[in-house]
Design a protein around this motif. Structure first.
Motif, mmCIF file in Angstrom:
data_model
loop_
_atom_site.group_PDB
_atom_site.id
_atom_site.type_symbol
_atom_site.label_atom_id
_atom_site.label_comp_id
_atom_site.label_asym_id
_atom_site.label_seq_id
_atom_site.Cartn_x
_atom_site.Cartn_y
_atom_site.Cartn_z
ATOM 1 N N GLY A 10 0.839 -1.187 0.000
ATOM 2 C CA GLY A 10 0.000 0.000 0.000
ATOM 3 C C GLY A 10 0.875 1.238 0.000
ATOM 4 O O GLY A 10 1.806 1.349 0.802
ATOM 5 N N GLY A 12 -0.341 4.638 0.019
ATOM 6 C CA GLY A 12 -1.186 5.813 0.237
ATOM 7 C C GLY A 12 -0.545 6.852 1.135
ATOM 8 O O GLY A 12 0.686 6.921 1.269
ATOM 9 N N VAL A 71 -2.635 -0.999 3.924
ATOM 10 C CA VAL A 71 -3.832 -1.053 3.087
ATOM 11 C C VAL A 71 -5.063 -0.919 3.970
ATOM 12 O O VAL A 71 -4.985 -1.064 5.200
ATOM 13 C CB VAL A 71 -3.916 -2.378 2.279
ATOM 14 C CG1 VAL A 71 -2.743 -2.484 1.325
ATOM 15 C CG2 VAL A 71 -3.978 -3.585 3.202
ATOM 16 N N LYS A 72 -6.200 -0.637 3.376
ATOM 17 C CA LYS A 72 -7.444 -0.582 4.136
ATOM 18 C C LYS A 72 -7.735 -1.974 4.698
ATOM 19 O O LYS A 72 -7.499 -2.979 4.021
ATOM 20 C CB LYS A 72 -8.587 -0.110 3.246
ATOM 21 C CG LYS A 72 -8.440 1.342 2.799
ATOM 22 C CD LYS A 72 -9.591 1.778 1.912
ATOM 23 C CE LYS A 72 -9.417 3.235 1.479
ATOM 24 N NZ LYS A 72 -10.508 3.690 0.581
ATOM 25 N N PRO A 73 -8.224 -2.041 5.935
ATOM 26 C CA PRO A 73 -8.398 -3.361 6.562
ATOM 27 C C PRO A 73 -9.275 -4.316 5.767
ATOM 28 O O PRO A 73 -9.021 -5.519 5.739
ATOM 29 C CB PRO A 73 -9.006 -3.026 7.933
ATOM 30 C CG PRO A 73 -9.416 -1.602 7.872
ATOM 31 C CD PRO A 73 -8.570 -0.943 6.853
ATOM 32 N N GLN A 74 -10.279 -3.781 5.084
ATOM 33 C CA GLN A 74 -11.160 -4.656 4.314
ATOM 34 C C GLN A 74 -10.461 -5.253 3.087
ATOM 35 O O GLN A 74 -10.956 -6.207 2.497
ATOM 36 C CB GLN A 74 -12.445 -3.935 3.905
ATOM 37 C CG GLN A 74 -12.250 -2.694 3.048
ATOM 38 C CD GLN A 74 -12.175 -1.436 3.885
ATOM 39 O OE1 GLN A 74 -11.659 -1.454 4.996
ATOM 40 N NE2 GLN A 74 -12.704 -0.335 3.349
ATOM 41 N N LEU A 75 -9.295 -4.689 2.722
ATOM 42 C CA LEU A 75 -8.537 -5.201 1.576
ATOM 43 C C LEU A 75 -7.370 -6.083 2.009
ATOM 44 O O LEU A 75 -6.645 -6.598 1.150
ATOM 45 C CB LEU A 75 -7.997 -4.026 0.745
ATOM 46 C CG LEU A 75 -9.031 -3.074 0.146
ATOM 47 C CD1 LEU A 75 -8.330 -1.937 -0.594
ATOM 48 C CD2 LEU A 75 -9.981 -3.818 -0.783
ATOM 49 N N MET A 96 -2.774 -0.838 10.021
ATOM 50 C CA MET A 96 -4.176 -1.059 9.689
ATOM 51 C C MET A 96 -5.015 -1.126 10.965
ATOM 52 O O MET A 96 -4.671 -1.843 11.903
ATOM 53 C CB MET A 96 -4.345 -2.367 8.905
ATOM 54 C CG MET A 96 -3.601 -2.429 7.610
ATOM 55 S SD MET A 96 -3.777 -4.039 6.778
ATOM 56 C CE MET A 96 -2.935 -5.125 7.934
ATOM 57 N N THR A 120 -3.574 11.171 11.857
ATOM 58 C CA THR A 120 -3.322 11.948 10.652
ATOM 59 C C THR A 120 -2.281 13.060 10.795
ATOM 60 O O THR A 120 -1.635 13.400 9.802
ATOM 61 C CB THR A 120 -4.617 12.556 10.087
ATOM 62 O OG1 THR A 120 -5.282 13.303 11.117
ATOM 63 C CG2 THR A 120 -5.551 11.466 9.588
#
Length: 271
Positions: A10, A12, A71-75, A96, A120
């Motif tokens: 990831g 991002g 990565v996003k947890p759902q991914l 994550m 953030t």
């Protein structure tokens, strides 16, 4: 000494913040690997850092000393499957939310797992990350994790993984609570006759200054509050109104709700 090879799954915002900090600190570009399936983000990594990211996992991941999951947890399950054959020897660092360490162990075959919950402000080097290490993680592993996260701000180690749910609720989600409060202060300023820009400037400077004062002072926030609250004065009027509205209790309920949701996400994405 050879710098560790670091792979990012990831590419991002959070990964980019850490990559930028590592490069600024002199980490060699050739010792970084990024897997990022989203083409526009790969293009951004190339433009920002001269980094050629991989579209999909390949055997180059086997050279990684540390693998950072961003990565996003759902991914996660989808992202982990093609990585698994190559990453078992690496130290695993996850940023994550909701993916527990045991899930990472099962998905990667690696027992050395550190979970991090950043926030953030890490994007400007002003964040704080709560960290939990499984027993298999060595002291040297912890030092490496701290070095990698140093560009994002401070770190705080916790003893129990469940403590990360509270970290998520307090500091992970916390910046949004302050943005919400700033929004309300600005709206009140406009209602009372200031321009939107004047209200914004005053609210932001006040919150930044108050936070800096609280950090630098040896006195508690309660004491600092009392020092500017004269009986019968303007601050007293504002705080009395907020107390009557149950603002403190509402904030505490909100933080607890965030903690409960963090636990639910952990149950949902694995355990």
């Amino acid at each position: 000494m050879t710098q560790p090879a670091i792979a990012f799954i990831g590419g991002g915002n959070m990964a980019s913040a850490i990559i930028g900090g590592l490069l600024k600190a002199g980490h060699p570009l050739e010792r970084l690997i990024v897997v990022e399936p989203y083409e526009p983000q790969r293009a951004k990594l190339a433009a920002d850092f001269g980094l050629k990211a991989l579209e999909a996992a390949d055997s180059s991941l086997a050279s990684a000393d540390l693998l950072m999951w961003a990565v996003k947890p759902q991914l996660f399950a989808e992202a982990a499957a093609p990585c698994a054959p190559y990453v078992a020897r690496a130290l695993q660092l996850s940023v994550m939310a909701g993916i527990r360490s045991e899930t990472l162990v099962r998905a990667t075959g690696a027992a050395r797992v550190v979970r991090a919950m950043p926030n953030t402000p890490a994007l400007i080097g002003q964040g704080i990350a709560g960290l939990y290490a499984r027993p298999e993680v060595s002291a040297a592993d912890k030092v490496l994790v701290e070095q990698i996260l140093a560009p994002t701000g401070d770190v705080l180690w916790v003893e129990q993984e469940t403590d990360l749910d509270t970290v998520t609720a307090l500091s992970g989600s916390g910046p949004a609570y302050f943005f919400y409060f700033i929004e309300a202060m600005m709206a009140a300023g406009v209602e009372l006759g200031l321009s939107a820009e004047q209200a914004r400037q005053l609210a932001l400077a006040t919150c930044a200054g108050a936070a800096a004062l609280a950090q630098q002072s040896s006195e508690s926030p309660a004491t600092l509050r009392e020092r500017v609250t004269s009986k019968g004065g303007t601050t007293y009027a504002a705080l009395s109104s907020m107390q009557a509205d149950g603002v403190a209790e509402a904030i505490q309920r909100g933080v607890k709700a965030a903690g409960q949701r963090a636990r639910e996400l952990g149950d949902e994405f694995g355990a």
